[in-house]
Design a protein around this motif. Structure first.
Motif, mmCIF file in Angstrom:
data_model
loop_
_atom_site.group_PDB
_atom_site.id
_atom_site.type_symbol
_atom_site.label_atom_id
_atom_site.label_comp_id
_atom_site.label_asym_id
_atom_site.label_seq_id
_atom_site.Cartn_x
_atom_site.Cartn_y
_atom_site.Cartn_z
ATOM 1 N N ALA A 280 0.852 -1.184 0.000
ATOM 2 C CA ALA A 280 0.000 0.000 0.000
ATOM 3 C C ALA A 280 0.887 1.232 0.000
ATOM 4 O O ALA A 280 1.864 1.298 0.749
ATOM 5 C CB ALA A 280 -0.896 0.004 1.225
ATOM 6 N N THR A 281 0.598 2.192 -0.869
ATOM 7 C CA THR A 281 1.407 3.420 -0.904
ATOM 8 C C THR A 281 0.815 4.485 0.021
ATOM 9 O O THR A 281 1.395 5.549 0.170
ATOM 10 C CB THR A 281 1.511 3.972 -2.337
ATOM 11 N N TYR A 282 -0.334 4.218 0.549
ATOM 12 C CA TYR A 282 -0.909 5.097 1.599
ATOM 13 C C TYR A 282 -1.981 4.317 2.350
ATOM 14 O O TYR A 282 -2.313 3.196 1.951
ATOM 15 C CB TYR A 282 -1.470 6.400 1.023
ATOM 16 N N ASP A 283 -2.440 4.891 3.442
ATOM 17 C CA ASP A 283 -3.505 4.248 4.217
ATOM 18 C C ASP A 283 -4.808 4.217 3.412
ATOM 19 O O ASP A 283 -5.065 5.113 2.599
ATOM 20 C CB ASP A 283 -3.806 5.041 5.501
ATOM 21 N N GLU B 208 -8.868 -0.090 6.716
ATOM 22 C CA GLU B 208 -8.749 -1.276 5.853
ATOM 23 C C GLU B 208 -7.294 -1.718 5.746
ATOM 24 O O GLU B 208 -6.998 -2.891 5.868
ATOM 25 C CB GLU B 208 -9.343 -1.046 4.457
ATOM 26 N N CYS B 209 -6.394 -0.795 5.491
ATOM 27 C CA CYS B 209 -4.974 -1.152 5.483
ATOM 28 C C CYS B 209 -4.127 0.089 5.686
ATOM 29 O O CYS B 209 -4.594 1.211 5.501
ATOM 30 C CB CYS B 209 -4.599 -1.858 4.178
ATOM 31 N N ARG B 210 -2.869 -0.149 6.092
ATOM 32 C CA ARG B 210 -1.955 0.945 6.384
ATOM 33 C C ARG B 210 -0.894 1.028 5.305
ATOM 34 O O ARG B 210 -0.583 0.028 4.662
ATOM 35 C CB ARG B 210 -1.239 0.710 7.730
ATOM 36 N N GLU B 211 -0.348 2.248 5.139
ATOM 37 C CA GLU B 211 0.758 2.446 4.213
ATOM 38 C C GLU B 211 1.828 1.381 4.481
ATOM 39 O O GLU B 211 2.105 1.070 5.633
ATOM 40 C CB GLU B 211 1.348 3.842 4.416
ATOM 41 N N GLN B 212 2.386 0.827 3.443
ATOM 42 C CA GLN B 212 3.431 -0.203 3.472
ATOM 43 C C GLN B 212 2.932 -1.606 3.816
ATOM 44 O O GLN B 212 3.701 -2.553 3.779
ATOM 45 C CB GLN B 212 4.586 0.190 4.406
ATOM 46 N N ASP B 213 1.669 -1.746 4.181
ATOM 47 C CA ASP B 213 1.111 -3.101 4.313
ATOM 48 C C ASP B 213 1.250 -3.835 2.975
ATOM 49 O O ASP B 213 1.133 -3.215 1.906
ATOM 50 C CB ASP B 213 -0.402 -3.057 4.619
ATOM 51 N N THR C 257 -5.857 1.968 -7.215
ATOM 52 C CA THR C 257 -5.982 2.739 -5.980
ATOM 53 C C THR C 257 -4.642 3.331 -5.554
ATOM 54 O O THR C 257 -4.543 4.478 -5.135
ATOM 55 C CB THR C 257 -6.507 1.835 -4.845
ATOM 56 N N PHE C 258 -3.598 2.514 -5.654
ATOM 57 C CA PHE C 258 -2.291 2.944 -5.160
ATOM 58 C C PHE C 258 -1.425 3.574 -6.245
ATOM 59 O O PHE C 258 -0.234 3.822 -6.034
ATOM 60 C CB PHE C 258 -1.566 1.769 -4.500
#
Lengths: 419, 419
Positions: A46-49, A147-152, A171-172
């Motif tokens: 992920a590149t962001y939350d 849902e998810c965090r940056e770098q997940d 999205t990313f």
């Protein structure tokens, strides 16, 4: 001339022996738009939350929940609306006591707000609205990163690129992605009886239908094929064309010529090119002479010349191998239980695969043979979307019996197929 | 401003209302090679019998069965081999008493022969072979026309062209085929919060993921799409682009803008272009505000801007409509039973669709939510190959409960979905 003796192996063992020798291809990078159905060769972060910021999941009013404490039907609390925002537009306002921002779904929660009141929970008035209940901190808010965090890691290496993956990559902001190459497939129909679609039909001849069928089966799973000229039963010709096809493709599918007949040259072709024959007899009907051979990362599928047997062999052996070569995780045929819709009285000395129509209804899953059930049947394939599997050593199946069925348009993680 | 009241209709009724207005497109003729996945617009006849001639299904010897009468282990009967044929080569010989033709699988039965002895049933000698049992007339023969006769309808109008159909068309030498045109799809993502893949991500913005996801969903079913520019929340802009898209496409899919928010302009767009709104509220979660409108053979899908809701709406409404427009018979989602792999405690005021991973194993079919379960979730779509359906008015599902699941990659004949 004597009949060559072959040792038939169980279907499950045959499938496993193919899967075991097959290796996935090398990765390469391509644009996200072209990547559908490839397999990811890297984890994707992920590149962001997500959500990227605290946002409103409803249309309503953003408030500070403390301002709502004590509100009841008899003691409605009033709010003054000081700003009005839609999705995409952050508010510049920082809420003061008793203030609210009219906010639409997807819009960022303004500074000083920590809850959202839905329209339905308000009575509007000239300057704003009143509410009849108190709100908790965080009520009706989609929180940054829930849902998810940056770098997940949001996509795992090995994941097939489906519409959901495309959505995540979009999205990313990813525009390229590393995927595994797909195998390429050569198709060679063999048999002196075969003619092409435009050739005259001399006595004893039939038109090649296996070649076009396999092209279509490959296209269904987005695999490119090259079809070579129909080969007469001529040993040197077959050796030459198989060699040539192997140089250019990962997978060579031949149809016909795999039995023990006098003009069945494929066994001699495998010998001539020094390929390792994994098996040349399987405990199954039809297609018991289906042969798979292997040489230097190239795999040769000697499918039957009989259309129904050819079709079954493709689904049982070729498709899982293709899936493995493209590095898919879901490589095995999906097998589920269904209720037999028709009697099937014949004995099953080997495991029998019957081209079948699987129907899904509110009552359950039903399966019926989809037509004339012989190895050389072709029309029966048309209405089939699966195969009924009758284990070896059984006989006398009746309407209403539960049977296993293989769904030809699904692949599964499951290894332990009871075949 | 007051909140517009909408009447939610059941999911099943919503699907049926879409199917009811949709008409299939006109037929056209195209080459068989290009026809995969189209729907046949005509019945197709067999141009000859299949099998085309009496043929041998085995490698062995063609004999006259009368010559074998009385054979036993103690009284083996001998045959003299007078010819040797493979598939594709008719014999010129007419069998006399005690004669046989060595014959390979697929070769035509010679004149005077009416049975085939398999190799395994013989002991070979210098001039031929002996047998130890008598054969019946017709034993081990695939008879001319036993699968189908010339002029039989072998493919029905309405049949989807799959690999089996390709094989049948090839068998009969067809090079062109009449099929129904497929609908074309326009995709318009709306929302001032949306930016494209390369745009900078200002505060309050997110990247458009629904557009690429819908392109992929359409490509999965071999439907071409045209993606229009992302639309800000601007009424006249939306009207103009939807009008333009409708002129060029049968189906216009928009994402976002269908709720009752202040910048949800799709309801006003439908009004402005005088489209009939079939429904704008469905008894389902997520995506209850999914809207479908219809005008002059064009159908407009107002899907949610929330990815999970958008995805569900596509599978429930858009895909069946596409299937119907291309004249498919199997237009409805396939729903089967599965065992829930996880507790799901929430109440379900409306029918709930949960993006789910359906696993097929020897024990049965299992279903588990595939990730974060909210309307705006996107990563959860990746691992889903179906949706768990929890009926409205229920709550408190537990691991091990049986539930209905919708398979997102299957379509079914079945109309009576209990949704």
């Amino acid at each position: 001339m004597s009949v060559e003796m072959r040792t038939p192996i169980p279907v499950k063992e045959a499938i496993e022996s193919v899967i075991q020798v097959v290796k996935h291809k090398e990765p390469f990078t391509l644009s996200v738009e072209e990547s559908l159905n490839y397999i990811l060769a890297e984890d994707v972060q992920a590149t962001y939350d997500i959500p990227r910021f605290n946002k409103s999941p409803y249309d309503g009013f953003a408030i500070n929940s403390q301002d709502s404490q004590g509100a009841t039907g008899d003691n409605r609390i009033a709010f003054k609306v000081v700003d009005h925002i839609g999705a995409g537009t952050p508010s510049n306002v920082k809420l003061k006591n008793g203030e609210a921002v009219r906010i639409m779904t997807g819009a960022p929660i303004p500074d000083g707000a920590d809850a959202v009141v839905m329209f339905e929970q308000t009575v509007e008035n000239e300057h704003g609205f009143t509410i009849r209940k108190s709100f908790e901190q965080g009520e009706n808010i989609s929180f940054k990163g829930e849902e998810c965090r940056e770098q997940d890691i949001v996509l795992d290496k090995g994941q097939q690129i489906n519409s959901g993956v495309i959505a995540v990559l979009a999205t990313f902001g990813y525009q390229h992605v590393k995927v595994f190459q797909k195998p390429t497939v050569a198709i060679i129909a063999t048999g002196s009886e075969l003619v092409g679609p435009k050739d005259p039909l001399e006595p004893g001849k039939i038109r090649n239908s296996n070649g076009p069928m396999i092209e279509a089966l490959c296209r269904d799973i987005n695999i490119e094929t090259t079809t070579y000229e129909i080969q007469e039963d001529n040993l040197q010709g077959c050796i030459d064309i198989v060699k040539k096809a192997m140089m250019q493709h990962d997978i060579v599918i031949t149809t016909g010529g795999v039995s023990v007949g006098d003009f069945d040259y494929l066994p001699k072709v495998y010998e001539a090119i020094d390929a390792e024959v994994l098996f040349n007899k399987v405990q199954m009907r039809p297609g018991s002479v289906t042969t798979v051979a292997y040489k230097d990362n190239h795999i040769l599928f000697g499918l039957s010349g009989n259309p129904s047997a050819c079709y079954s062999g493709f689904h049982l052996f070729t498709k899982p191998a293709i899936q493995k070569m493209m590095a898919a995780q879901e490589i095995y045929p999906v097998i589920i239980e269904a209720i037999l819709n028709e009697d099937f009285k014949k004995a099953n000395p080997f495991t029998r695969f019957i081209r079948a129509k699987i129907s899904f209804s509110n009552d359950g899953v039903y399966a019926a043979p989809s037509g004339f059930n012989k190895s050389n049947a072709v029309v029966a394939i048309v209405k089939s979307n699966g195969m009924i599997i009758l284990p070896s050593g059984t006989r006398g199946y009746a309407e209403g019996d539960k049977v296993k069925v293989l769904l030809t348009d699904h692949q599964s993680y499951e290894r332990a197929l009871n075949l």
